[in-house]
Design a protein around this motif. Structure first.
Motif, PDB file in Angstrom:
ATOM      1  N   VAL A 133       0.987  -1.706  -0.413  1.00  0.00           N
ATOM      2  CA  VAL A 133      -0.370  -0.108   0.250  1.00  0.00           C
ATOM      3  C   VAL A 133       0.626   1.231   0.293  1.00  0.00           C
ATOM      4  O   VAL A 133       0.666   2.255  -0.557  1.00  0.00           O
ATOM      5  CB  VAL A 133      -0.439  -0.196   1.501  1.00  0.00           C
ATOM      6  CG1 VAL A 133      -2.164   1.175   1.301  1.00  0.00           C
ATOM      7  CG2 VAL A 133      -1.579  -1.314   1.012  1.00  0.00           C
ATOM      8  N   GLU A 134       1.797   1.109   0.653  1.00  0.00           N
ATOM      9  CA  GLU A 134       2.905   2.790   0.877  1.00  0.00           C
ATOM     10  C   GLU A 134       3.743   2.977  -0.834  1.00  0.00           C
ATOM     11  O   GLU A 134       3.347   3.664  -1.212  1.00  0.00           O
ATOM     12  CB  GLU A 134       4.020   1.963   1.964  1.00  0.00           C
ATOM     13  CG  GLU A 134       3.003   2.564   3.580  1.00  0.00           C
ATOM     14  CD  GLU A 134       4.439   2.446   4.745  1.00  0.00           C
ATOM     15  OE1 GLU A 134       5.418   1.874   4.342  1.00  0.00           O
ATOM     16  OE2 GLU A 134       3.861   1.914   5.492  1.00  0.00           O
ATOM     17  N   THR A 135       3.555   1.793  -1.362  1.00  0.00           N
ATOM     18  CA  THR A 135       4.513   1.555  -2.093  1.00  0.00           C
ATOM     19  C   THR A 135       3.597   1.988  -3.496  1.00  0.00           C
ATOM     20  O   THR A 135       4.059   3.113  -4.086  1.00  0.00           O
ATOM     21  CB  THR A 135       5.125   0.247  -3.149  1.00  0.00           C
ATOM     22  OG1 THR A 135       5.644   0.170  -2.023  1.00  0.00           O
ATOM     23  CG2 THR A 135       5.711   0.385  -4.147  1.00  0.00           C
ATOM     24  N   LEU A 136       2.190   1.617  -3.609  1.00  0.00           N
ATOM     25  CA  LEU A 136       1.170   2.203  -4.592  1.00  0.00           C
ATOM     26  C   LEU A 136       0.976   4.011  -3.847  1.00  0.00           C
ATOM     27  O   LEU A 136       0.757   4.816  -5.256  1.00  0.00           O
ATOM     28  CB  LEU A 136      -0.254   1.084  -4.289  1.00  0.00           C
ATOM     29  CG  LEU A 136      -0.174   0.050  -4.595  1.00  0.00           C
ATOM     30  CD1 LEU A 136      -1.300  -0.751  -4.189  1.00  0.00           C
ATOM     31  CD2 LEU A 136       0.491  -0.236  -5.719  1.00  0.00           C
ATOM     32  N   HIS A 137       1.021   4.480  -2.631  1.00  0.00           N
ATOM     33  CA  HIS A 137       0.931   5.409  -2.717  1.00  0.00           C
ATOM     34  C   HIS A 137       1.704   6.318  -3.017  1.00  0.00           C
ATOM     35  O   HIS A 137       1.742   7.219  -3.658  1.00  0.00           O
ATOM     36  CB  HIS A 137       0.758   5.295  -1.579  1.00  0.00           C
ATOM     37  CG  HIS A 137      -0.840   5.042  -0.681  1.00  0.00           C
ATOM     38  ND1 HIS A 137      -0.560   5.140   0.581  1.00  0.00           N
ATOM     39  CD2 HIS A 137      -1.807   5.153  -0.677  1.00  0.00           C
ATOM     40  CE1 HIS A 137      -2.182   5.222   1.441  1.00  0.00           C
ATOM     41  NE2 HIS A 137      -3.058   4.625  -0.690  1.00  0.00           N
ATOM     42  N   ARG A 138       2.895   5.495  -2.718  1.00  0.00           N
ATOM     43  CA  ARG A 138       4.648   6.800  -3.212  1.00  0.00           C
ATOM     44  C   ARG A 138       4.352   6.985  -4.834  1.00  0.00           C
ATOM     45  O   ARG A 138       4.746   7.878  -5.339  1.00  0.00           O
ATOM     46  CB  ARG A 138       6.124   6.440  -2.510  1.00  0.00           C
ATOM     47  CG  ARG A 138       5.981   6.165  -2.089  1.00  0.00           C
ATOM     48  CD  ARG A 138       7.257   6.631  -1.243  1.00  0.00           C
ATOM     49  NE  ARG A 138       7.871   4.531  -1.231  1.00  0.00           N
ATOM     50  CZ  ARG A 138       7.448   3.846  -0.430  1.00  0.00           C
ATOM     51  NH1 ARG A 138       7.440   4.188   1.019  1.00  0.00           N
ATOM     52  NH2 ARG A 138       8.324   2.316  -0.427  1.00  0.00           N
ATOM     53  N   GLU A 182      11.886   7.957   0.120  1.00  0.00           N
ATOM     54  CA  GLU A 182      11.369   7.638   0.930  1.00  0.00           C
ATOM     55  C   GLU A 182      11.311   6.308   1.541  1.00  0.00           C
ATOM     56  O   GLU A 182      11.003   6.141   3.164  1.00  0.00           O
ATOM     57  CB  GLU A 182       9.789   8.645   1.150  1.00  0.00           C
ATOM     58  CG  GLU A 182       9.775   9.632   1.374  1.00  0.00           C
ATOM     59  CD  GLU A 182       8.376   9.848   1.157  1.00  0.00           C
ATOM     60  OE1 GLU A 182       7.326   8.058   1.415  1.00  0.00           O
ATOM     61  OE2 GLU A 182       8.058  10.868   1.486  1.00  0.00           O
ATOM     62  N   GLY A 183      11.549   4.854   0.679  1.00  0.00           N
ATOM     63  CA  GLY A 183      11.142   3.952   0.922  1.00  0.00           C
ATOM     64  C   GLY A 183      12.296   2.642   1.073  1.00  0.00           C
ATOM     65  O   GLY A 183      12.426   1.632   1.252  1.00  0.00           O
ATOM     66  N   LEU A 206      12.118   3.124  -5.777  1.00  0.00           N
ATOM     67  CA  LEU A 206      10.606   2.313  -6.720  1.00  0.00           C
ATOM     68  C   LEU A 206      11.204   1.592  -7.708  1.00  0.00           C
ATOM     69  O   LEU A 206      10.440   2.025  -9.032  1.00  0.00           O
ATOM     70  CB  LEU A 206       9.954   3.641  -6.814  1.00  0.00           C
ATOM     71  CG  LEU A 206       8.877   4.675  -4.835  1.00  0.00           C
ATOM     72  CD1 LEU A 206       8.537   5.567  -6.356  1.00  0.00           C
ATOM     73  CD2 LEU A 206       7.953   3.826  -4.506  1.00  0.00           C
ATOM     74  N   ALA A 207      12.856   1.634  -8.279  1.00  0.00           N
ATOM     75  CA  ALA A 207      13.326   0.964  -9.102  1.00  0.00           C
ATOM     76  C   ALA A 207      12.494  -1.120  -9.142  1.00  0.00           C
ATOM     77  O   ALA A 207      11.859  -1.043  -8.660  1.00  0.00           O
ATOM     78  CB  ALA A 207      14.375   0.694  -9.272  1.00  0.00           C
ATOM     79  N   GLY A 208      12.163  -0.387 -10.755  1.00  0.00           N
ATOM     80  CA  GLY A 208      11.453  -1.711 -11.548  1.00  0.00           C
ATOM     81  C   GLY A 208      10.527  -2.280 -11.881  1.00  0.00           C
ATOM     82  O   GLY A 208       9.553  -2.936 -12.084  1.00  0.00           O
ATOM     83  N   ILE A 209       9.788  -0.113 -10.881  1.00  0.00           N
ATOM     84  CA  ILE A 209       8.159  -0.591 -11.610  1.00  0.00           C
ATOM     85  C   ILE A 209       8.152   0.034 -12.748  1.00  0.00           C
ATOM     86  O   ILE A 209       8.430   1.607 -13.241  1.00  0.00           O
ATOM     87  CB  ILE A 209       7.254   0.198 -10.367  1.00  0.00           C
ATOM     88  CG1 ILE A 209       7.639  -0.342  -9.120  1.00  0.00           C
ATOM     89  CG2 ILE A 209       5.971   0.470 -10.626  1.00  0.00           C
ATOM     90  CD1 ILE A 209       6.823   0.529  -7.710  1.00  0.00           C
ATOM     91  N   GLU A 210       7.289  -0.101 -13.714  1.00  0.00           N
ATOM     92  CA  GLU A 210       7.752  -0.364 -14.848  1.00  0.00           C
ATOM     93  C   GLU A 210       6.697   1.604 -15.543  1.00  0.00           C
ATOM     94  O   GLU A 210       7.463   2.209 -16.069  1.00  0.00           O
ATOM     95  CB  GLU A 210       7.131  -0.710 -15.990  1.00  0.00           C
ATOM     96  CG  GLU A 210       6.960  -0.614 -17.543  1.00  0.00           C
ATOM     97  CD  GLU A 210       5.577  -1.418 -18.361  1.00  0.00           C
ATOM     98  OE1 GLU A 210       5.460  -1.563 -19.344  1.00  0.00           O
ATOM     99  OE2 GLU A 210       5.374  -2.772 -17.328  1.00  0.00           O
TER     100      GLU A 210
END
Length: 894
Positions: free
Chosen positions: A138-143, A197-198, A208-212
């Motif tokens: 959820v935190e990753t999706l928020h970021r 942040e993460g 967030l590296a690796g998220i297309e």
């Protein structure tokens, strides 16, 4: 009852038999058993080899029986205690068994609990892991969502499109304004913070590296950041060139939003300083100078092929030296003007920083720059000590932009001047010859920055720091750029000053000076000859030339005074000290005879040094505090050497004066005729002869050698450094002190004797004034005591205690004089000690007044004891002496 009786009898038997262990200590057969490292095998082996079994076995049996008997007695005597101990052991075993049963029961219970909670714990752990994964997702999706929204707003604000299809285009349109750049910078900073942040510890790259969808815009964001920084840098440079506060402020806002305000400021300051340094390098470049002047020649060509200076460097053609020198100074002047313009540019940047505030946080930009520099300095200090950090990176300790500019300019210009000085050529010689002119240019640069920035700051009516500090410390930093030339200039100045010193006090001259004084040989040096005056004048003239050359530059005055003049004076003192004679011949003193060759040599040295001291001593009050202190210290060393040259003969004169004054005790002061005519006492005639001989035979040569004469030697400015004056004042003061002392030691004084002493006082004062110190009042306490002694001699005993004259005469002398009012039964301190007055006077030189007072009290107590024994009243002098002593010594001590 039976047990108690048995215990008593056993204890008695044990006491009777004694301690068996102590008996073992005296038995050679049993004593080894008491050792800590006893070995039974070794003992048995030694017993069988050294003794027969018939001897050892009975002794062992007896020892065993003795120990058994002692043990039996001990057990019997402590029977009740042992029974109690056994009861306690049984109780402990029962408690231990109960505890052991409890532990087994607890273990069984824990096993049941473990079986019941393992399954629920595993379920809870699995659910917790699922919840952690869901939360992280959820935190990753928020970021991701926030990053996508932020990137979209950034693209919309810049009017650009992202993705791979936009890689070839510009991320920031050319139409973007400063406001657009500031907003873009803020969003770029927010995007960078989202990436961080993460990030967990030891993780590399973005969280967030690796998220297309994130990777698709990452390259665009990177290119946009570079273009925003580039456009902001261009805007900042354009604003600096146009001195536009609005444009500079807008560009700085962009860097502030990027979090790079301190780095942007440092870059601008470095560019301005490098531009100014480049101008200095070009101005000092001999090739550029030769090209501007139409060509030069090498040193060998200039010397006709001889190869002066090894053929190095570029020189002007013959006859063009002055023209080339003026051209070099004009180039340096232009370089200083360019440096001033660059300095005002740095102040323009500082002015904007001091006025601009962030519209959101309202933080002042200058405060943020200073805080960033201080944080950097704290990090450097944390990694090492503060001293090491300052030595390795002194610039890091500087916060204000203008101060950093001054430091960088000084460092770069210093390297340029250092290279110019290291290279043999025309530029180096010109800088050395005209170094004060170079300092004038640097001071003009500093003064121009101070005036222009000060006037602009006053007109702006804001709290903008000026370009340079008000205390002038920045001028010192700028002058450090000339250190290479300054050191060479001071070395050359010292060399010019040391030439007449070496000619005056050459080693061969010092070795042969005694022969010169006796008229036997001539010298290769000048000291002791008529040429000495010329060498001294030459030295003083060069001192004046060196100081006149830098008179308009207070910093240079200090450097030349301390680094050249004072150094040359110390060299003079060191060379003269080698030639001082301190032997028996130098201490011969006979009234009416000429000075010895050794004394003549010392007088010649003292005369040379005295002229230097007297001439330069007048200069000390005219100098500022720091150079005056340096010159004063050097002159003190020269005067000390001259005083050492006069010390042997003056010590002998002091001893002769003491001897002559001590002879007054051989005369009759109780009676005799009153003084008649112009004559004085015999001893005083001898003292005056000694004083006259010292002045005419020993000090006159020094004064004549100084070419100043007696009057100028006593001038207010130089008297503190004139050796002959110092020596004459010391002898005069000693004459007066010894006279007052010996008069106080006279026991039998009649009226006619007092009148003769009064006349002797006048003759002594006149002789001191005529031969030693014209202004006798300058002798201080010694002269006051002499003047007070004349009326003091005629005071009655009752008048002494209340007289103000007591304050002007040393208390010890007052007490000793009061013995002349006392009866003969009261012995003086020297009489009690079995000393003659001259011996007691020598003792007074080595002991304190407190010890004199102790001796006086001893005589008073002895006299009072005598009076008490005889039943008579003590003389009134006792009370007066106690009163005077208590006032002078006991109150002073409290």
């Amino acid at each position: 009852t039976t047990r108690n009786a048995m215990t008593t009898s056993a204890g008695a038997a044990t006491t009777t038999q004694g301690d068996p262990l102590k008996e073992f200590e005296t038995d050679p057969v049993l004593e080894p058993f008491l050792a800590d490292d006893f070995d039974a095998v070794t003992y048995a082996s030694e017993s069988l080899t050294a003794r027969t079994s018939k001897t050892v076995l009975p002794a062992l049996d007896a020892g065993i029986k003795s120990l058994n008997a002692a043990l039996r007695g001990t057990v019997t005597s402590h029977y009740d205690e042992l029974l109690q101990q056994l009861g306690g052991i049984d109780e402990s075993e029962r408690v231990l068994e109960i505890v052991r049963d409890g532990v087994h029961n607890l273990q069984r219970s824990m096993g049941k609990v473990r079986v019941e909670i393992v399954e629920p714990h595993e379920v809870v752990a699995a659910k917790t892991k699922q919840l952690e994964n869901l939360t992280r997702t959820v935190e990753t999706l928020h970021r991701v969502i926030r990053t996508l929204k932020l990137t979209g707003r950034l693209k919309d604000s810049l009017g650009a499109s992202g993705g791979d299809d936009a890689e070839g285009g510009a991320a920031v349109p050319h139409s973007a304004t400063s406001g657009d750049l500031a907003k873009a910078a803020k969003m770029l900073t927010d995007a960078s913070e989202l990436e961080r942040e993460g990030v967990v510890e030891d993780q590399e790259g973005s969280a967030l590296a690796g998220i297309e969808v994130i990777d698709r815009d990452a390259r665009w964001l990177e290119r946009a950041g570079k273009e925003v920084r580039s456009r902001a840098t261009q805007a900042l440079n354009a604003g600096m060139d146009a001195t536009s506060q609005a444009e500079v402020g807008a560009a700085l806002q962009v860097f502030h939003n990027l979090g790079e305000l301190d780095r942007a400021t440092d870059a601008v300051i470095a560019r301005l300083a490098n531009d100014a340094v480049d101008v200095f390098r070009e101005a000092l470049d001999p090739r550029e100078l030769a090209r501007a002047m139409g060509g030069g020649v090498s040193a060998s060509e200039r010397a006709g092929g001889v190869g002066v200076g090894g053929g190095r460097g570029i020189w002007p053609p013959a006859g063009q030296e002055h023209r080339w020198a003026e051209a070099l100074w004009q180039r340096l002047g232009a370089a200083c003007e360019r440096a001033k313009a660059a300095g005002m540019g740095s102040w323009h940047l500082q002015r904007v920083l001091a006025k601009k505030r962030d519209p959101i946080s309202h933080a002042l930009f200058l405060d943020e720059v200073i805080a960033a520099r201080k944080n950097l300095w704290r990090e450097k200090v944390a990694q090492s000590t503060e001293a090491e950090a300052a030595a390795n990176n002194p610039e890091d300790a500087i916060s204000l932009p203008c101060e950093r500019f001054v430091w960088q300019l000084s460092k770069g210009a210093g390297e340029a001047f250092g290279r110019a000085h290291a290279a043999a050529g025309f530029a180096r010689d010109t800088l050395l010859k005209g170094f004060p002119r170079l300092v004038t240019l640097i001071e003009g640069l500093h003064e121009g920055l101070a005036k222009e920035s000060g006037a602009a700051a006053t007109a702006a009516k804001g709290g903008v720091p000026p370009a340079v500090r008000k205390d002038g410390s920045d001028l010192t930093v700028l002058l450090h750029a000339c250190d290479a030339v300054s050191n060479a200039y001071l070395a050359r100045s010292f060399q010019r000053l040391s030439e007449p010193v070496n000619g005056l006090l050459s080693p061969s001259a010092l070795q042969s000076l005694q022969g010169i004084a006796s008229g036997q040989i001539s010298a290769s040096g000048t000291v002791g000859t008529r040429a000495a005056a010329e060498d001294v004048r030459r030295f003083l003239l060069r001192v004046r030339e060196e100081l006149d050359a830098v008179a308009r530059h207070p910093t240079l005055v200090t450097q030349v005074t301390a680094g050249a003049v004072a150094k040359a004076l110390r060299l003079m003192a060191q060379k003269a000290e080698i030639g001082v004679v301190d032997g028996a011949e130098a201490r011969i003193f006979v009234v009416g005879t000429a000075q010895t060759p050794a004394q003549a040599k010392n007088a010649a040295l003292a005369g040379v040094l005295e002229e230097v001291c007297a001439a330069l001593g007048n200069l000390v009050p005219l100098l500022p505090d720091e150079p005056a202190k340096a010159l004063e210290n050097a002159l003190a060393q020269v005067a000390e050497t001259a005083t050492e040259a006069l010390e042997p003969v003056m010590s002998a004169a002091h001893a002769e004066v003491h001897k002559r004054l001590a002879s007054m005790h051989k005369e009759d002061w109780a009676g005799g005729d009153p003084p008649m005519g112009e004559g004085c006492s015999t001893y005083m005639t001898q003292v005056i002869d000694v004083v006259a001989h010292v002045s005419e035979e020993h000090l006159s040569g020094v004064r004549q050698g100084s070419l100043l004469g007696h009057a100028s030697s006593s001038s207010k400015g130089a008297s503190g450094f004139v050796p002959s004056t110092i020596a004459a004042e010391a002898l005069a003061r000693r004459c007066l002190e010894l006279f007052v002392r010996h008069v106080s030691l006279l026991r039998n004084l009649g009226e006619n004797g007092k009148l003769r002493l009064t006349k002797d006082m006048g003759e002594l004062e006149q002789a001191v004034s005529a031969y030693l110190v014209p202004a006798t009042s300058s002798l201080g306490d010694a002269y006051k005591a002499l003047r007070a002694l004349r009326p003091f001699l005629f005071l009655s005993l009752d008048e002494v205690a209340s007289s103000a004259l007591v304050e002007d005469i040393p208390a010890a002398n007052v007490l000793l004089h009061l013995y002349s009012h006392a009866p003969k039964e009261m012995a003086t301190p020297y009489e009690r000690a079995g000393l003659a007055p001259p011996q007691y006077s020598a003792w007074l030189d080595k002991n304190s007044d407190a010890e004199v007072w102790a001796g006086v009290k001893g005589t008073l107590e002895a006299y009072e004891s005598q009076c008490k024994t005889r039943g008579v009243t003590p003389h009134a002098a006792v009370d007066v002496m106690r009163l005077v002593g208590s006032r002078a010594f006991e109150k002073r001590r409290s």
